[in-house]
Scaffold this motif. Sequence first.
Motif, PDB file in Angstrom:
ATOM      1  N   TYR A  37       0.608 109.742  28.100  1.00 43.40           N
ATOM      2  CA  TYR A  37       0.540 108.863  27.270  1.00 43.40           C
ATOM      3  C   TYR A  37       1.661 107.875  26.578  1.00 43.40           C
ATOM      4  O   TYR A  37       1.849 106.807  27.145  1.00 43.40           O
ATOM      5  N   GLU A  38       2.857 109.317  26.260  1.00 44.98           N
ATOM      6  CA  GLU A  38       4.375 108.425  25.718  1.00 44.98           C
ATOM      7  C   GLU A  38       4.916 108.319  27.792  1.00 44.98           C
ATOM      8  O   GLU A  38       5.419 106.939  28.032  1.00 44.98           O
ATOM      9  N   ALA A  39       4.542 108.647  28.419  1.00 44.77           N
ATOM     10  CA  ALA A  39       5.155 108.399  29.999  1.00 44.77           C
ATOM     11  C   ALA A  39       4.137 107.812  30.675  1.00 44.77           C
ATOM     12  O   ALA A  39       4.758 107.449  32.044  1.00 44.77           O
ATOM     13  N   ARG A  40       3.507 107.348  30.696  1.00 42.96           N
ATOM     14  CA  ARG A  40       2.364 106.519  31.172  1.00 42.96           C
ATOM     15  C   ARG A  40       1.584 107.054  32.308  1.00 42.96           C
ATOM     16  O   ARG A  40       1.672 106.384  33.191  1.00 42.96           O
ATOM     17  N   ILE A  41       1.306 108.576  32.440  1.00 42.61           N
ATOM     18  CA  ILE A  41       1.246 108.935  33.278  1.00 42.61           C
ATOM     19  C   ILE A  41      -0.706 108.519  33.147  1.00 42.61           C
ATOM     20  O   ILE A  41      -1.098 108.045  32.667  1.00 42.61           O
TER      21      ILE A  41
ATOM     22  N   VAL B  52      -4.269 118.280  23.224  1.00 43.25           N
ATOM     23  CA  VAL B  52      -3.056 116.614  22.445  1.00 43.25           C
ATOM     24  C   VAL B  52      -1.971 116.906  22.702  1.00 43.25           C
ATOM     25  O   VAL B  52      -1.796 115.483  22.738  1.00 43.25           O
ATOM     26  N   ALA B  53      -1.235 117.558  22.635  1.00 45.02           N
ATOM     27  CA  ALA B  53      -0.104 117.301  23.166  1.00 45.02           C
ATOM     28  C   ALA B  53       0.291 117.073  24.429  1.00 45.02           C
ATOM     29  O   ALA B  53       1.351 116.042  24.724  1.00 45.02           O
ATOM     30  N   LEU B  54      -0.484 117.211  25.769  1.00 43.03           N
ATOM     31  CA  LEU B  54      -0.781 117.155  26.866  1.00 43.03           C
ATOM     32  C   LEU B  54      -1.122 115.936  26.863  1.00 43.03           C
ATOM     33  O   LEU B  54      -0.076 114.916  27.455  1.00 43.03           O
ATOM     34  N   ILE B  55      -1.418 114.958  26.251  1.00 46.04           N
ATOM     35  CA  ILE B  55      -2.250 114.211  26.121  1.00 46.04           C
ATOM     36  C   ILE B  55      -1.051 113.055  25.471  1.00 46.04           C
ATOM     37  O   ILE B  55      -0.264 112.110  26.026  1.00 46.04           O
TER      38      ILE B  55
ATOM     39  N   LEU C 210       1.901 127.192  26.593  1.00 45.55           N
ATOM     40  CA  LEU C 210       2.573 125.999  27.027  1.00 45.55           C
ATOM     41  C   LEU C 210       3.054 124.995  25.909  1.00 45.55           C
ATOM     42  O   LEU C 210       1.747 125.234  24.892  1.00 45.55           O
ATOM     43  N   GLY C 211       4.230 123.775  25.831  1.00 45.55           N
ATOM     44  CA  GLY C 211       4.220 123.274  24.578  1.00 45.55           C
ATOM     45  C   GLY C 211       4.560 121.723  25.347  1.00 45.55           C
ATOM     46  O   GLY C 211       4.584 121.282  26.790  1.00 45.55           O
ATOM     47  N   SER C 212       5.142 121.269  24.741  1.00 42.81           N
ATOM     48  CA  SER C 212       5.102 119.571  24.943  1.00 42.81           C
ATOM     49  C   SER C 212       6.777 119.453  25.939  1.00 42.81           C
ATOM     50  O   SER C 212       6.276 118.830  26.809  1.00 42.81           O
ATOM     51  N   ARG C 213       7.532 120.598  25.974  1.00 45.71           N
ATOM     52  CA  ARG C 213       8.468 120.169  26.712  1.00 45.71           C
ATOM     53  C   ARG C 213       7.664 120.610  28.402  1.00 45.71           C
ATOM     54  O   ARG C 213       8.162 119.875  28.983  1.00 45.71           O
ATOM     55  N   ASP C 214       6.891 121.607  28.667  1.00 47.63           N
ATOM     56  CA  ASP C 214       6.172 121.650  29.954  1.00 47.63           C
ATOM     57  C   ASP C 214       5.614 120.351  30.836  1.00 47.63           C
ATOM     58  O   ASP C 214       5.699 120.040  31.017  1.00 47.63           O
ATOM     59  N   TYR C 215       4.829 119.760  29.366  1.00 47.09           N
ATOM     60  CA  TYR C 215       4.226 118.685  29.897  1.00 47.09           C
ATOM     61  C   TYR C 215       4.566 117.469  30.130  1.00 47.09           C
ATOM     62  O   TYR C 215       4.303 116.806  31.148  1.00 47.09           O
ATOM     63  N   LEU C 216       6.083 117.397  29.782  1.00 46.60           N
ATOM     64  CA  LEU C 216       7.302 116.391  30.020  1.00 46.60           C
ATOM     65  C   LEU C 216       7.474 116.708  30.598  1.00 46.60           C
ATOM     66  O   LEU C 216       7.875 115.520  32.175  1.00 46.60           O
ATOM     67  N   ALA C 217       7.611 117.931  30.958  1.00 47.95           N
ATOM     68  CA  ALA C 217       7.731 118.349  33.281  1.00 47.95           C
ATOM     69  C   ALA C 217       7.229 117.969  33.545  1.00 47.95           C
ATOM     70  O   ALA C 217       7.675 116.729  35.347  1.00 47.95           O
ATOM     71  N   ILE C 218       6.049 118.568  33.591  1.00 49.39           N
ATOM     72  CA  ILE C 218       5.375 116.941  34.743  1.00 49.39           C
ATOM     73  C   ILE C 218       4.889 115.641  34.292  1.00 49.39           C
ATOM     74  O   ILE C 218       5.262 115.225  35.652  1.00 49.39           O
ATOM     75  N   ALA C 219       5.716 115.729  33.672  1.00 50.39           N
ATOM     76  CA  ALA C 219       4.955 113.704  33.083  1.00 50.39           C
ATOM     77  C   ALA C 219       6.635 113.427  34.038  1.00 50.39           C
ATOM     78  O   ALA C 219       6.053 112.172  34.823  1.00 50.39           O
ATOM     79  N   ALA C 220       7.185 114.189  33.241  1.00 53.77           N
ATOM     80  CA  ALA C 220       8.569 113.806  34.685  1.00 53.77           C
ATOM     81  C   ALA C 220       8.203 113.676  35.767  1.00 53.77           C
ATOM     82  O   ALA C 220       9.535 112.789  36.652  1.00 53.77           O
ATOM     83  N   ASN C 221       8.273 114.739  36.586  1.00 54.84           N
ATOM     84  CA  ASN C 221       7.668 114.246  38.117  1.00 54.84           C
ATOM     85  C   ASN C 221       6.130 114.280  39.224  1.00 54.84           C
ATOM     86  O   ASN C 221       7.128 114.067  40.001  1.00 54.84           O
ATOM     87  N   PHE C 222       5.611 113.339  38.121  1.00 55.17           N
ATOM     88  CA  PHE C 222       4.360 113.470  38.905  1.00 55.17           C
ATOM     89  C   PHE C 222       4.055 112.030  38.300  1.00 55.17           C
ATOM     90  O   PHE C 222       3.950 112.267  37.008  1.00 55.17           O
TER      91      PHE C 222
ATOM     92  N   CYS D 298      -3.846 124.420  28.998  1.00 58.24           N
ATOM     93  CA  CYS D 298      -3.973 124.822  27.686  1.00 58.24           C
ATOM     94  C   CYS D 298      -4.495 125.614  27.082  1.00 58.24           C
ATOM     95  O   CYS D 298      -4.507 126.476  26.176  1.00 58.24           O
ATOM     96  N   ALA D 299      -4.974 126.475  27.600  1.00 57.60           N
ATOM     97  CA  ALA D 299      -4.834 127.478  27.392  1.00 57.60           C
ATOM     98  C   ALA D 299      -4.103 129.082  27.405  1.00 57.60           C
ATOM     99  O   ALA D 299      -3.910 130.155  27.799  1.00 57.60           O
ATOM    100  N   ARG D 300      -3.012 128.540  28.392  1.00 54.50           N
ATOM    101  CA  ARG D 300      -1.812 128.789  28.402  1.00 54.50           C
ATOM    102  C   ARG D 300      -0.732 128.846  27.544  1.00 54.50           C
ATOM    103  O   ARG D 300      -0.623 127.311  26.662  1.00 54.50           O
TER     104      ARG D 300
END
Length: 379
Positions: free
Chosen positions: A322-326, A315-318, A280-292, A276-278
């Motif tokens: 939440y969308e991916a049920r991580i 907020v974008a991270l959560i 990054l954006g929604s696509r980065d967070y969704l990539a994490i959600a898609a892999n873990f 969150c201090a770098r």
Amino acid sequence: MGYVIDRYEARIGSGQLTPDPVQAEAASALDDLAHRLANRKTGGWFSKAETVTGLYMWGGVGRGKSMLMDLFFEHAPVAARRRVHFHEFMAEVHDRLDAWRRLTPDERKRSEWRVKGAGDDPIAPVAKQIASEANLLCFDEFQVTQIADAMVLARLFDALFERAVTVVATSNRHPDDLYKDGINRPLFLPFIDHLKTHCRILELASDRDYRLDRLIEAPVWYAPLGPEAETALEAAWDRLTLGAEPQHCVLTVKGRKLDVPREAAGVAWFSFEELCARPLGSRDYLAIAANFNTVILSGIPKLGPENRNEAARFVALIDAFYEARIKLVASAAAEPEHLYPEGDGSFEFERTASRLHEMRSTDYLAEARVEIDVDAPRD
């Protein structure tokens, strides 16, 4: 001598694991594979190395797939071996393909790239390079969500199998369900046939989700910040990874590299600052959600107008998780409703606080991860 089964039974004896007949079957299958690798014919000037059928283990989250593969990888009687997150492997493959395309015709004739009959197709030279580095590839979190991967997998793995590379993989999906509903999927289907020919398909169909058991046996939100919270996160990591060896990997998001400093068994660990201090954006967070399946997030501070950029990314991270049920395990300066207590933006943060509370509920923790398309257009 048992390469895997003896170590598995030793963990049961020490109390680290609970006896599970499905895991024991997988441990025996991995043990059999290790013995076949130990006895394989390596080939010579006039003969190819023997191809040894690998193993593709699939099943729900928390069944111990990664832990078992780690036991196998640690003790497999193969010197040239590699364990890698599948997303990272495919990102490297595309980098190698691009590197080959940039070579001059003379450079393509160098021994490490030269493959008779390859012509202008980089797949065979890249497969040759990969096979020269490891003849046992262990893939964690095997999944196919991007068309760029889907379109090269059949030819790539066909070339790897031709060079006697053995594959062991863990996945949440049966091979028949890989790249399900993907664009141009009929072109991907030959890969599934190749995979089923060269790997035994073994389902870990245990009724018990060990990760869920471990998620609900302790809190998933630790506040305030301090040594106790960090100790609790370390304990959560140990519980959730079932003893799997921590790894480092790199995700590729639209050509950018996203460092994952610590991951194992579908669990990734980040600090708040890293996510969150770098920029990054929604696509980065969704990539994490898609892999873990699960993320441990440490050091969430108090938020407010003075760090509004970090708050917006949080907020974008959560939202992505939440969308991916991580599943989220976190240490924070305060309970969710007190993270952003006042000032411009505090009202909008109430929705995020509500989601954080829901993400702690047993019902949410029991939900399966939702597969998401990282490349899909988003608002």
